[in-house]
Scaffold this motif. Structure first.
Motif, PDB file in Angstrom:
ATOM      1  N   SER A 233       0.793  -1.268   0.170  1.00 45.57           N
ATOM      2  CA  SER A 233      -0.025   0.068   0.129  1.00 45.57           C
ATOM      3  C   SER A 233       0.976   1.371   0.022  1.00 45.57           C
ATOM      4  N   GLU A 234       1.892   1.163   0.701  1.00 45.09           N
ATOM      5  CA  GLU A 234       3.227   2.325   0.663  1.00 45.09           C
ATOM      6  C   GLU A 234       3.480   2.461  -0.812  1.00 45.09           C
ATOM      7  N   PHE A 235       3.794   1.486  -1.346  1.00 47.51           N
ATOM      8  CA  PHE A 235       4.417   1.537  -2.823  1.00 47.51           C
ATOM      9  C   PHE A 235       3.308   2.370  -3.885  1.00 47.51           C
ATOM     10  N   ARG A 236       1.987   1.693  -3.364  1.00 47.43           N
ATOM     11  CA  ARG A 236       1.057   2.531  -4.386  1.00 47.43           C
ATOM     12  C   ARG A 236       1.077   3.790  -4.266  1.00 47.43           C
ATOM     13  N   ARG A 237       1.109   4.151  -3.010  1.00 46.10           N
ATOM     14  CA  ARG A 237       1.124   5.866  -2.581  1.00 46.10           C
ATOM     15  C   ARG A 237       2.294   6.623  -3.167  1.00 46.10           C
ATOM     16  N   ILE A 238       3.396   5.814  -3.301  1.00 48.72           N
ATOM     17  CA  ILE A 238       4.698   6.337  -3.686  1.00 48.72           C
ATOM     18  C   ILE A 238       4.313   6.610  -5.198  1.00 48.72           C
ATOM     19  N   CYS A 239       3.772   5.560  -5.962  1.00 53.75           N
ATOM     20  CA  CYS A 239       3.680   5.756  -7.423  1.00 53.75           C
ATOM     21  C   CYS A 239       2.699   6.803  -7.624  1.00 53.75           C
ATOM     22  N   MET A 240       1.792   7.034  -6.752  1.00 48.59           N
ATOM     23  CA  MET A 240       0.774   8.373  -7.091  1.00 48.59           C
ATOM     24  C   MET A 240       1.389   9.475  -6.478  1.00 48.59           C
ATOM     25  N   GLY A 241       2.517   9.807  -5.998  1.00 47.21           N
ATOM     26  CA  GLY A 241       3.284  10.859  -5.613  1.00 47.21           C
ATOM     27  C   GLY A 241       2.489  11.279  -4.308  1.00 47.21           C
ATOM     28  N   HIS A 242       1.872  10.467  -3.346  1.00 49.50           N
ATOM     29  CA  HIS A 242       1.448  10.559  -2.157  1.00 49.50           C
ATOM     30  C   HIS A 242       2.261  10.676  -0.921  1.00 49.50           C
ATOM     31  N   GLY A 243       2.249  11.615  -0.331  1.00 49.91           N
ATOM     32  CA  GLY A 243       3.155  11.795   1.178  1.00 49.91           C
ATOM     33  C   GLY A 243       4.619  11.482   1.059  1.00 49.91           C
ATOM     34  N   LEU A 244       5.286  12.046  -0.222  1.00 45.78           N
ATOM     35  CA  LEU A 244       6.650  11.891  -0.423  1.00 45.78           C
ATOM     36  C   LEU A 244       7.262  12.978   0.394  1.00 45.78           C
ATOM     37  N   TRP A 245       6.639  13.980   0.934  1.00 48.89           N
ATOM     38  CA  TRP A 245       6.852  15.065   1.846  1.00 48.89           C
ATOM     39  C   TRP A 245       7.525  14.430   3.011  1.00 48.89           C
ATOM     40  N   LYS A 246       6.909  13.053   3.595  1.00 51.99           N
ATOM     41  CA  LYS A 246       7.142  12.410   4.774  1.00 51.99           C
ATOM     42  C   LYS A 246       8.625  11.813   4.718  1.00 51.99           C
ATOM     43  N   SER A 247       8.792  10.986   3.663  1.00 54.44           N
ATOM     44  CA  SER A 247      10.028  10.667   3.176  1.00 54.44           C
ATOM     45  C   SER A 247      11.336  11.661   3.245  1.00 54.44           C
ATOM     46  N   ARG A 248      10.749  12.969   2.580  1.00 50.03           N
ATOM     47  CA  ARG A 248      11.718  13.890   2.304  1.00 50.03           C
ATOM     48  C   ARG A 248      12.295  14.242   3.760  1.00 50.03           C
ATOM     49  N   ALA A 249      11.449  14.524   4.863  1.00 52.37           N
ATOM     50  CA  ALA A 249      11.671  15.102   5.953  1.00 52.37           C
ATOM     51  C   ALA A 249      12.756  13.980   6.761  1.00 52.37           C
ATOM     52  N   SER A 250      12.383  12.803   6.469  1.00 55.58           N
ATOM     53  CA  SER A 250      13.291  11.478   7.171  1.00 55.58           C
ATOM     54  C   SER A 250      14.806  11.759   6.513  1.00 55.58           C
ATOM     55  N   LEU A 251      14.831  12.126   5.160  1.00 61.15           N
ATOM     56  CA  LEU A 251      15.953  12.036   4.354  1.00 61.15           C
ATOM     57  C   LEU A 251      16.769  13.414   4.715  1.00 61.15           C
ATOM     58  N   ARG A 252      16.198  14.548   5.061  1.00 62.57           N
ATOM     59  CA  ARG A 252      16.867  15.928   5.628  1.00 62.57           C
ATOM     60  C   ARG A 252      17.468  15.657   6.884  1.00 62.57           C
ATOM     61  N   LEU A 253      16.797  14.841   7.777  1.00 58.65           N
ATOM     62  CA  LEU A 253      17.498  14.209   9.084  1.00 58.65           C
ATOM     63  C   LEU A 253      18.676  13.596   8.935  1.00 58.65           C
ATOM     64  N   ARG A 254      18.544  12.459   7.858  1.00 63.62           N
ATOM     65  CA  ARG A 254      19.771  11.711   7.500  1.00 63.62           C
ATOM     66  C   ARG A 254      20.931  12.559   6.970  1.00 63.62           C
ATOM     67  N   GLU A 255      20.426  13.416   6.122  1.00 64.00           N
ATOM     68  CA  GLU A 255      21.439  14.331   5.500  1.00 64.00           C
ATOM     69  C   GLU A 255      22.252  15.454   6.520  1.00 64.00           C
ATOM     70  N   ALA A 256      21.415  15.730   7.328  1.00 67.73           N
ATOM     71  CA  ALA A 256      21.936  16.444   8.437  1.00 67.73           C
ATOM     72  C   ALA A 256      22.951  15.765   9.347  1.00 67.73           C
ATOM     73  N   GLY A 257      22.740  14.347   9.558  1.00 63.67           N
ATOM     74  CA  GLY A 257      23.550  13.836  10.201  1.00 63.67           C
ATOM     75  C   GLY A 257      24.769  13.368   9.551  1.00 63.67           C
ATOM     76  N   ARG A 258      24.651  13.294   8.160  1.00 66.97           N
ATOM     77  CA  ARG A 258      25.695  13.050   7.326  1.00 66.97           C
ATOM     78  C   ARG A 258      26.660  14.220   7.367  1.00 66.97           C
ATOM     79  N   LYS A 259      26.125  15.418   7.214  1.00 66.94           N
ATOM     80  CA  LYS A 259      26.959  16.488   7.475  1.00 66.94           C
ATOM     81  C   LYS A 259      27.601  16.636   8.409  1.00 66.94           C
ATOM     82  N   LEU A 260      27.068  16.524   9.712  1.00 68.88           N
ATOM     83  CA  LEU A 260      27.819  16.629  11.337  1.00 68.88           C
ATOM     84  C   LEU A 260      29.014  15.562  11.282  1.00 68.88           C
TER      85      LEU A 260
END
Ligand code: ZN
Length: 280
Positions: A233-260
């Protein structure tokens, strides 16, 4: 309501609506897990991206059932009408040919396989002959660097080797142009886009989590990783472009950790944490 989805536009996450992003989602896959076959790597940070072959099949069958068309990057950037997702694979595991290609062919889907040039012929990866076979089946071959180095860490010579030389090595193997590049580990900076452009690439795919539209810079294409833990069901939402902002938020957290911590310290810490709390 139209909304800025261009690459690199910072949007306040709190105000971001939970609606579908306009544009086409580019799916990012890696090695698949097949019975009786050993994975190329066993670190939790790697396995997180390895889907079971059956899981991949269920996703592709869902696309077919719901009248989506799976296409290559070249096709996807034409942005035709209709339900379309781009299907991409990174690294050049032999499961590209053994597991993914037969199913994609059966369903009539295209795909782009981004290959790490120096990994050709390594255990678990495609051989040169297998890569030619994948190409002969009609799939698009892209480049995923020479040695899978994190590109922003490299000097200009390093970038030339990883982008331009890796591309021409693949072209020699398949005897056809290779015009699309994807960044190892999603690590990207403007120099990468510049070197790729000069080498004759037509696009660069990052791991920026966004749908792409005609206004997206082709040298900063977004992609969405499909993970081992991604439910149907998540896969289906991804294909429709739903909720990508949530994944983006978690990626930004990971990127901040990477920079640090820096790339290599970050990877060590991440593997340690994933080992304690592995993905299913
Ligand atoms: Zn990779």
């Amino acid at each position: 309501m139209p909304r800025a989805n261009h690459a690199g536009h910072a949007v306040c996450l709190k105000r971001e609506p939970a609606m579908a992003e306009p544009g086409t989602v580019f799916l990012m896959y890696h090695e698949l897990e097949a019975p009786g076959r050993t994975r190329c790597q066993s670190e939790p940070g790697y396995v997180r991206y390895v889907l079971h072959a059956t899981q991949f099949r269920h996703q592709m069958e869902l696309l077919k059932r719901e009248q989506w068309q799976g296409v290559s990057v070249s096709d996807a950037v034409r942005f035709r009408e209709g339900k379309t997702v781009a299907i991409t694979f990174d690294d050049g595991s032999e499961t590209d040919l053994l597991c993914a290609a037969p199913l994609l062919r059966q369903l009539g889907f295209g795909a782009t396989f981004y290959i790490t040039s120096a990994w050709l012929g390594q255990p678990g990866h495609l051989s040169q002959a297998q890569l030619r076979e994948l190409c002969a089946l009609g799939f698009e071959i892209g480049c995923h660097s020479m040695t899978h180095a994190y590109l922003p860490d490299l000097d200009q010579n390093g970038l030339q080797r990883e982008i331009a030389e890796a591309k021409s090595r693949l072209e020699q193997v398949i005897g056809a142009p290779v015009e699309h590049f994807s960044c190892p580990g999603g690590r990207f900076d403007q120099r990468v886009a510049e070197v790729a452009r000069q080498a004759g690439d037509r696009s660069v795919a990052t791991s920026r989590i966004q749908a792409n539209s005609p206004s997206t810079d082709r040298f900063t294409l977004g992609r969405v990783a499909v993970l081992r833990s991604t439910s149907l069901s998540e896969f289906r939402r991804i294909c429709m472009g739903h909720g990508l902002w949530k994944s983006r938020a978690s990626l930004r957290l990971r990127e901040a950790g990477r920079k640090l911590l820096g790339n290599s310290n970050y990877d060590r810490l991440r593997n340690l944490l994933l080992r304690r709390n592995p993905s299913p």
